[in-house]
Structures are given as structure tokens and as C-alpha cells.
Design a protein around this motif. Structure first.
Motif, PDB file in Angstrom:
ATOM      1  N   GLU A   3       1.078  -1.064   0.108  1.00  0.00           N
ATOM      2  CA  GLU A   3       0.014   0.080   0.116  1.00  0.00           C
ATOM      3  C   GLU A   3       0.852   1.164  -0.025  1.00  0.00           C
ATOM      4  O   GLU A   3       2.082   1.133   0.692  1.00  0.00           O
ATOM      5  N   HIS A  63      -2.584  -1.048  -3.351  1.00  0.00           N
ATOM      6  CA  HIS A  63      -3.473   0.057  -3.227  1.00  0.00           C
ATOM      7  C   HIS A  63      -2.726   1.433  -3.054  1.00  0.00           C
ATOM      8  O   HIS A  63      -1.757   1.371  -2.181  1.00  0.00           O
ATOM      9  N   ALA A  65      -5.017   5.051  -2.739  1.00  0.00           N
ATOM     10  CA  ALA A  65      -6.083   5.628  -3.091  1.00  0.00           C
ATOM     11  C   ALA A  65      -5.963   6.932  -3.576  1.00  0.00           C
ATOM     12  O   ALA A  65      -7.171   7.492  -4.082  1.00  0.00           O
ATOM     13  N   SER A  66      -4.937   7.554  -3.574  1.00  0.00           N
ATOM     14  CA  SER A  66      -5.018   8.983  -4.005  1.00  0.00           C
ATOM     15  C   SER A  66      -3.469   9.377  -4.692  1.00  0.00           C
ATOM     16  O   SER A  66      -2.782  10.048  -4.115  1.00  0.00           O
ATOM     17  N   ALA A  74      -6.889   9.712   2.922  1.00  0.00           N
ATOM     18  CA  ALA A  74      -7.379   9.012   1.910  1.00  0.00           C
ATOM     19  C   ALA A  74      -7.793   7.623   2.473  1.00  0.00           C
ATOM     20  O   ALA A  74      -7.013   7.126   3.623  1.00  0.00           O
ATOM     21  N   ARG A  76      -7.993   3.725   3.422  1.00  0.00           N
ATOM     22  CA  ARG A  76      -6.935   2.737   3.400  1.00  0.00           C
ATOM     23  C   ARG A  76      -7.885   1.328   3.100  1.00  0.00           C
ATOM     24  O   ARG A  76      -8.786   1.077   3.409  1.00  0.00           O
TER      25      ARG A  76
END
Length: 112
Positions: A3, A63, A65-66, A74, A76
């Protein structure tokens, strides 16, 4: 899972943390910190490329998110709170001075 998370401070401005998110045992570990380099692509672009390549190599999901806009709140994976939620981080403010301060001079200023 790999992530990418936005974070920042007044010294480094915005940067991206690449972390591994573990299910068993539950937790996460920091893999890398991606800073902006003068004349280079934004840290979100670099982190997305590196995170995706690492996740592909390991055969796990990635991942971010932004990736295009710094956002330390953002969402998670798995409903974990964003970096700013309950973890003591704040959005960085841009320095108005072009003079760079060393960590030691900043520390000395805080002690005064």
C-alpha cells in the motif's frame, strides 16, 4: 498487500510511504519512503510505479487511494484510518523561506 500512503512534514513537504500490510500476524511494515526530486516526476507517480512493480513481483495486490493528489486522509485497505486519523500527523505547510534548515538547527530552535 503493498500500500502507498501520503505523508509529509514541513522539512520534506509531501512524500509517499510504501508499506506492506499483513493479515497474519496483523500489522504493517515500512518498505520505502519516496521523496520528490527536483526535475523528476511527482512522488505519487514514482511510488505508484514502484509499488505496482513490487506487488506484481510478489504476486500480491497494490493499493494507492490518491496517487495524483496528496491526501493523508485517503481511505486505506480494510477500513484502516488514513495517516492523519489518530496517528498524530498533520498536513505539511510550505516553507515561506527558500533557506533550508538542517535537522540540528530545527531541533536547537525548538529547544530555545
Amino acid at each position: 498487500m503493498v500500500e502507498a500512503l501520503w505523508d509529509g512534514d514541513t522539512f520534506h513537504d509531501w512524500f509517499v510511504l510504501l508499506v506492506t500490510v499483513l493479515d497474519d500476524p496483523a500489522g504493517e511494515g515500512r518498505l520505502a519512503t519516496v521523496h520528490h526530486r527536483v526535475g523528476g516526476p511527482p512522488p505519487g507517480t514514482r511510488a505508484a510505479e514502484a509499488g505496482r512493480a513490487l506487488a506484481d513481483h510478489l504476486g500480491v495486490p497494490f493499493h494507492f487511494a490518491s496517487p495524483d493528489v496528496p491526501d493523508d486522509e485517503a481511505p486505506r485497505v480494510g477500513g484502516r484510518p488514513g495517516r492523519a486519523s489518530g496517528q498524530g500527523h498533520r498536513r505539511p505547510r510550505r516553507q515561506t523561506s527558500t533557506r533550508r534548515h538542517s535537522p540540528v538547527s530545527c531541533w536547537m530552535a525548538l529547544r530555545a
